[in-house]
Design a protein around this motif. Structure first.
Motif, PDB file in Angstrom:
ATOM      1  N   ASP A  61       0.731  -1.131   0.013  1.00  0.00           N
ATOM      2  CA  ASP A  61      -0.018   0.030   0.015  1.00  0.00           C
ATOM      3  C   ASP A  61       0.953   1.314   0.074  1.00  0.00           C
ATOM      4  O   ASP A  61       0.664   2.218  -0.916  1.00  0.00           O
ATOM      5  N   GLU A  65       1.224   4.022  -2.928  1.00  0.00           N
ATOM      6  CA  GLU A  65       0.763   5.390  -2.918  1.00  0.00           C
ATOM      7  C   GLU A  65       1.832   6.187  -3.306  1.00  0.00           C
ATOM      8  O   GLU A  65       1.566   7.292  -3.770  1.00  0.00           O
ATOM      9  N   ARG A  69       1.765   9.227  -6.005  1.00  0.00           N
ATOM     10  CA  ARG A  69       2.163  10.677  -5.628  1.00  0.00           C
ATOM     11  C   ARG A  69       3.151  11.188  -6.537  1.00  0.00           C
ATOM     12  O   ARG A  69       3.221  12.525  -6.547  1.00  0.00           O
TER      13      ARG A  69
END
Length: 161
Positions: A61, A65, A69
């Motif tokens: 995770d 992410e 980003r």
């Protein structure tokens, strides 16, 4: 600010996605072995393997992410994961415990190598956020898990994988 100030495709689409793919396969190896472990240490290993699988989900995770980003597209499709990973495919079915543990150690070595390369690359690019994530979460998690797996393997006979 959208968070896409860093768009180094080598890091996002290459190394970080490879770490993501390898970590996804490592998670699946932990779950497979968790379900199939047998023998005198099966209860202890069952709990350890499940704990490590959950920790790998957290890594997956966080890395996914971070790719997002940085402006990349995190690998998520199982077919892409299978194409991208460097972790060898295990045989179908159950293996004996030493073979399972050796397979997990091999996968950790692959992940750790890619993580160290990505840390160097992100540090050279002055991407402290990625370097910090990789060092603080991904590398430390994998090193600790590899150590625990190796400790269980120390007393068992080593077999080829």
């Amino acid at each position: 600010m959208t968070g896409t100030w860093r768009t180094d495709p080598f890091l996002t689409d290459g190394l970080l996605n490879r770490i993501l793919a390898d970590s996804t396969i490592l998670y699946n190896l932990y779950k497979k072995h968790h379900r199939l472990v047998r023998g005198p240490l099966s209860h202890q290993l069952h709990l350890l393997l499940d704990k490590h699988a959950e920790e790998q989900l957290k890594v997956i995770d966080l890395v996914g992410e971070r790719v997002h980003r940085l402006g990349g597209v995190a690998v998520a499709d199982p077919r892409q994961v299978a194409e991208m990973t460097m972790v060898p495919r295990p045989p179908d079915g159950a293996e004996d415990v030493p073979a399972m543990l050796c397979r997990l150690l091999e996968a950790h070595e692959i992940v750790i190598g890619a993580v160290r390369e990505a840390i160097e690359r992100s540090a050279a690019d002055r991407d402290d956020g990625t370097a910090g994530l990789l060092m603080g979460e991904v590398l430390r998690t994998n090193e600790l898990q590899a150590w625990f797996v190796a400790e269980h393997l120390a007393a068992a006979p080593v077999v080829g994988v």
